[in-house]
Design a protein around this motif. Structure first.
Motif, mmCIF file in Angstrom:
data_model
loop_
_atom_site.group_PDB
_atom_site.id
_atom_site.type_symbol
_atom_site.label_atom_id
_atom_site.label_comp_id
_atom_site.label_asym_id
_atom_site.label_seq_id
_atom_site.Cartn_x
_atom_site.Cartn_y
_atom_site.Cartn_z
ATOM 1 N N THR A 8 11.546 -43.887 25.459
ATOM 2 C CA THR A 8 12.891 -43.307 25.550
ATOM 3 C C THR A 8 12.828 -41.798 25.339
ATOM 4 O O THR A 8 13.446 -41.030 26.087
ATOM 5 N N ASP A 9 12.078 -41.377 24.336
ATOM 6 C CA ASP A 9 11.961 -39.941 24.056
ATOM 7 C C ASP A 9 11.211 -39.216 25.175
ATOM 8 O O ASP A 9 11.552 -38.074 25.520
ATOM 9 N N GLN A 10 10.208 -39.848 25.743
ATOM 10 C CA GLN A 10 9.483 -39.217 26.859
ATOM 11 C C GLN A 10 10.437 -38.937 28.021
ATOM 12 O O GLN A 10 10.425 -37.862 28.603
ATOM 13 N N LYS A 11 11.254 -39.938 28.324
ATOM 14 C CA LYS A 11 12.203 -39.766 29.442
ATOM 15 C C LYS A 11 13.238 -38.692 29.120
ATOM 16 O O LYS A 11 13.651 -37.931 29.987
ATOM 17 N N GLN A 12 13.657 -38.655 27.851
ATOM 18 C CA GLN A 12 14.645 -37.647 27.454
ATOM 19 C C GLN A 12 14.036 -36.241 27.503
ATOM 20 O O GLN A 12 14.694 -35.291 27.951
ATOM 21 N N LEU A 13 12.785 -36.107 27.093
ATOM 22 C CA LEU A 13 12.089 -34.812 27.193
ATOM 23 C C LEU A 13 12.034 -34.363 28.655
ATOM 24 O O LEU A 13 12.313 -33.201 28.975
ATOM 25 N N LEU A 14 11.676 -35.288 29.542
ATOM 26 C CA LEU A 14 11.626 -34.972 30.971
ATOM 27 C C LEU A 14 12.995 -34.530 31.477
ATOM 28 O O LEU A 14 13.116 -33.535 32.207
ATOM 29 N N LEU A 15 14.028 -35.264 31.065
ATOM 30 C CA LEU A 15 15.398 -34.954 31.499
ATOM 31 C C LEU A 15 15.790 -33.544 31.045
ATOM 32 O O LEU A 15 16.308 -32.738 31.834
ATOM 33 N N GLU A 16 15.520 -33.245 29.788
ATOM 34 C CA GLU A 16 15.912 -31.940 29.237
ATOM 35 C C GLU A 16 15.059 -30.826 29.838
ATOM 36 O O GLU A 16 15.562 -29.737 30.128
ATOM 37 N N SER A 17 13.783 -31.098 30.048
ATOM 38 C CA SER A 17 12.901 -30.093 30.657
ATOM 39 C C SER A 17 13.353 -29.772 32.076
ATOM 40 O O SER A 17 13.418 -28.601 32.468
ATOM 41 N N SER A 18 13.677 -30.793 32.837
ATOM 42 C CA SER A 18 14.076 -30.559 34.230
ATOM 43 C C SER A 18 15.456 -29.903 34.318
ATOM 44 O O SER A 18 15.693 -29.031 35.157
ATOM 45 N N PHE A 19 16.359 -30.333 33.443
ATOM 46 C CA PHE A 19 17.688 -29.705 33.383
ATOM 47 C C PHE A 19 17.547 -28.212 33.075
ATOM 48 O O PHE A 19 18.105 -27.353 33.774
ATOM 49 N N PHE A 20 16.768 -27.906 32.058
ATOM 50 C CA PHE A 20 16.590 -26.510 31.641
ATOM 51 C C PHE A 20 15.831 -25.712 32.716
ATOM 52 O O PHE A 20 16.167 -24.561 33.013
ATOM 53 N N SER A 21 14.823 -26.332 33.320
ATOM 54 C CA SER A 21 14.034 -25.657 34.362
ATOM 55 C C SER A 21 14.920 -25.232 35.535
ATOM 56 O O SER A 21 14.812 -24.111 36.041
ATOM 57 N N LYS A 22 15.770 -26.153 35.952
ATOM 58 C CA LYS A 22 16.661 -25.864 37.090
ATOM 59 C C LYS A 22 17.593 -24.695 36.732
ATOM 60 O O LYS A 22 17.801 -23.792 37.539
ATOM 61 N N LYS A 23 18.105 -24.712 35.504
ATOM 62 C CA LYS A 23 18.977 -23.618 35.050
ATOM 63 C C LYS A 23 18.220 -22.289 35.038
ATOM 64 O O LYS A 23 18.772 -21.242 35.385
ATOM 65 N N LEU A 24 16.962 -22.334 34.616
ATOM 66 C CA LEU A 24 16.174 -21.088 34.555
ATOM 67 C C LEU A 24 15.954 -20.512 35.950
ATOM 68 O O LEU A 24 16.035 -19.295 36.155
ATOM 69 N N VAL A 25 15.678 -21.384 36.903
ATOM 70 C CA VAL A 25 15.471 -20.898 38.269
ATOM 71 C C VAL A 25 16.776 -20.299 38.812
ATOM 72 O O VAL A 25 16.788 -19.227 39.416
ATOM 73 N N GLU A 26 17.891 -20.980 38.532
ATOM 74 C CA GLU A 26 19.186 -20.519 39.056
ATOM 75 C C GLU A 26 19.655 -19.227 38.379
ATOM 76 O O GLU A 26 20.071 -18.285 39.044
ATOM 77 N N HIS A 27 19.594 -19.198 37.058
ATOM 78 C CA HIS A 27 20.231 -18.095 36.320
ATOM 79 C C HIS A 27 19.281 -16.939 36.030
ATOM 80 O O HIS A 27 19.714 -15.820 35.805
ATOM 81 N N PHE A 28 17.984 -17.216 35.984
ATOM 82 C CA PHE A 28 17.017 -16.142 35.728
ATOM 83 C C PHE A 28 16.280 -15.751 37.000
ATOM 84 O O PHE A 28 15.393 -14.904 36.963
ATOM 85 N N LYS A 29 16.644 -16.392 38.111
ATOM 86 C CA LYS A 29 16.036 -16.064 39.424
ATOM 87 C C LYS A 29 14.504 -16.063 39.360
ATOM 88 O O LYS A 29 13.842 -15.161 39.884
ATOM 89 N N ALA A 30 13.959 -17.076 38.682
ATOM 90 C CA ALA A 30 12.496 -17.193 38.551
ATOM 91 C C ALA A 30 11.840 -17.343 39.911
ATOM 92 O O ALA A 30 12.352 -18.043 40.790
ATOM 93 N N ASP A 31 10.706 -16.687 40.083
ATOM 94 C CA ASP A 31 9.878 -16.967 41.266
ATOM 95 C C ASP A 31 9.091 -18.255 41.060
ATOM 96 O O ASP A 31 8.793 -18.981 42.007
ATOM 97 N N LYS A 32 8.750 -18.519 39.797
ATOM 98 C CA LYS A 32 7.960 -19.712 39.463
ATOM 99 C C LYS A 32 8.187 -20.010 37.995
ATOM 100 O O LYS A 32 8.437 -19.089 37.212
ATOM 101 N N LEU A 33 8.105 -21.269 37.634
ATOM 102 C CA LEU A 33 8.084 -21.629 36.221
ATOM 103 C C LEU A 33 6.667 -22.022 35.832
ATOM 104 O O LEU A 33 5.932 -22.587 36.639
ATOM 105 N N ASN A 34 6.305 -21.687 34.610
ATOM 106 C CA ASN A 34 5.048 -22.184 34.039
ATOM 107 C C ASN A 34 5.427 -23.100 32.881
ATOM 108 O O ASN A 34 6.016 -22.642 31.890
ATOM 109 N N ILE A 35 5.085 -24.362 33.018
ATOM 110 C CA ILE A 35 5.435 -25.359 32.002
ATOM 111 C C ILE A 35 4.135 -25.908 31.419
ATOM 112 O O ILE A 35 3.256 -26.336 32.175
#
Lengths: 140, 140
Positions: free
Chosen positions: A52-79
């Motif tokens: 359950t926690d693994q899936k929640q980590l993935l959910l939060e990571s992807s949610f935050f990643s998408k926001k970073l690309v949109e709002h910080f205009k990232a060329d790439k993310l390094n995770i």
């Protein structure tokens, strides 16, 4: 009880909390460098979280990643989940730009951290308030 | 149709396939350095995979990570999705030991790759056959 590793407490600002993860900001204005840290004790690897926690980590990571690309205009993310120095599981989320200090190299260990000024941090806080408008509780 | 990026094809051996991901081995015997690469085209970030694929990537990553800790006696895993040079989404899974060449530093860019000898590669193939006994199709 969950407690933040002393090294991360020293190096980072606490931005706030998703359901599972605490969001930290590395105090290095060379990069927009965030850390998602699951609020669980005695876990060093992602697979050691329960499913359950693994899936929640993935959910939060992807949610935050998408926001970073949109709002910080990232060329790439390094995770990255490394943890060679700090064993408490934490996942780096770094906004990369093609013209940043070390692109395309990884950022770790290339330049000394450049702490945020008060003005820079205030400005970033406002940007984060505009970025994370749901599923997140701010620490300020 | 899925096609492996030319740089990865040049740098890596294809070990085989999980349901979603191709498993590659970086041809650098300094480290046990694997790559999970979802067989999808035009995806650079984890969040760009659809939800089903994201969960499957997590499942395969955690399955493989656990096997690496058990069979390779890793002190730590380093898991990273960078992609600054090769934009095709791929996730590094590196077995780290406290006495390896660069510990606790990250491995990237520290030492030139040291290609496997035939004997070393044959030995590693056998080790992987003993490690991945289910949910995996070998390329050899």
């Amino acid at each position: 009880m969950f407690e933040l590793h002393s090294q991360l407490a020293k190096d980072c600002f606490v931005i706030g909390d998703f359901e599972l993860c605490r969001l930290l900001l590395m105090n290095d204005s060379n990069f927009s460098w965030f850390i998602l840290l699951p609020k669980r004790q005695n876990v060093s690897e992602i697979f050691e979280l329960n499913e359950t926690d693994q899936k929640q980590l993935l959910l939060e990571s992807s949610f935050f990643s998408k926001k970073l690309v949109e709002h910080f205009k990232a060329d790439k993310l390094n995770i990255a989940a490394l943890g060679n120095v700090v064993p408490q599981l934490h996942v780096h989320h770094v906004v990369r730009y093609k013209n940043d200090l070390t692109f395309p190299s990884p950022i770790l260990g290339k330049f000394p951290a450049k702490p945020y000024s008060n003005e820079e941090f205030d400005s970033l806080k406002q940007k984060l308030k505009n970025t994370l408008t749901q599923n997140f509780n701010f620490n300020f």
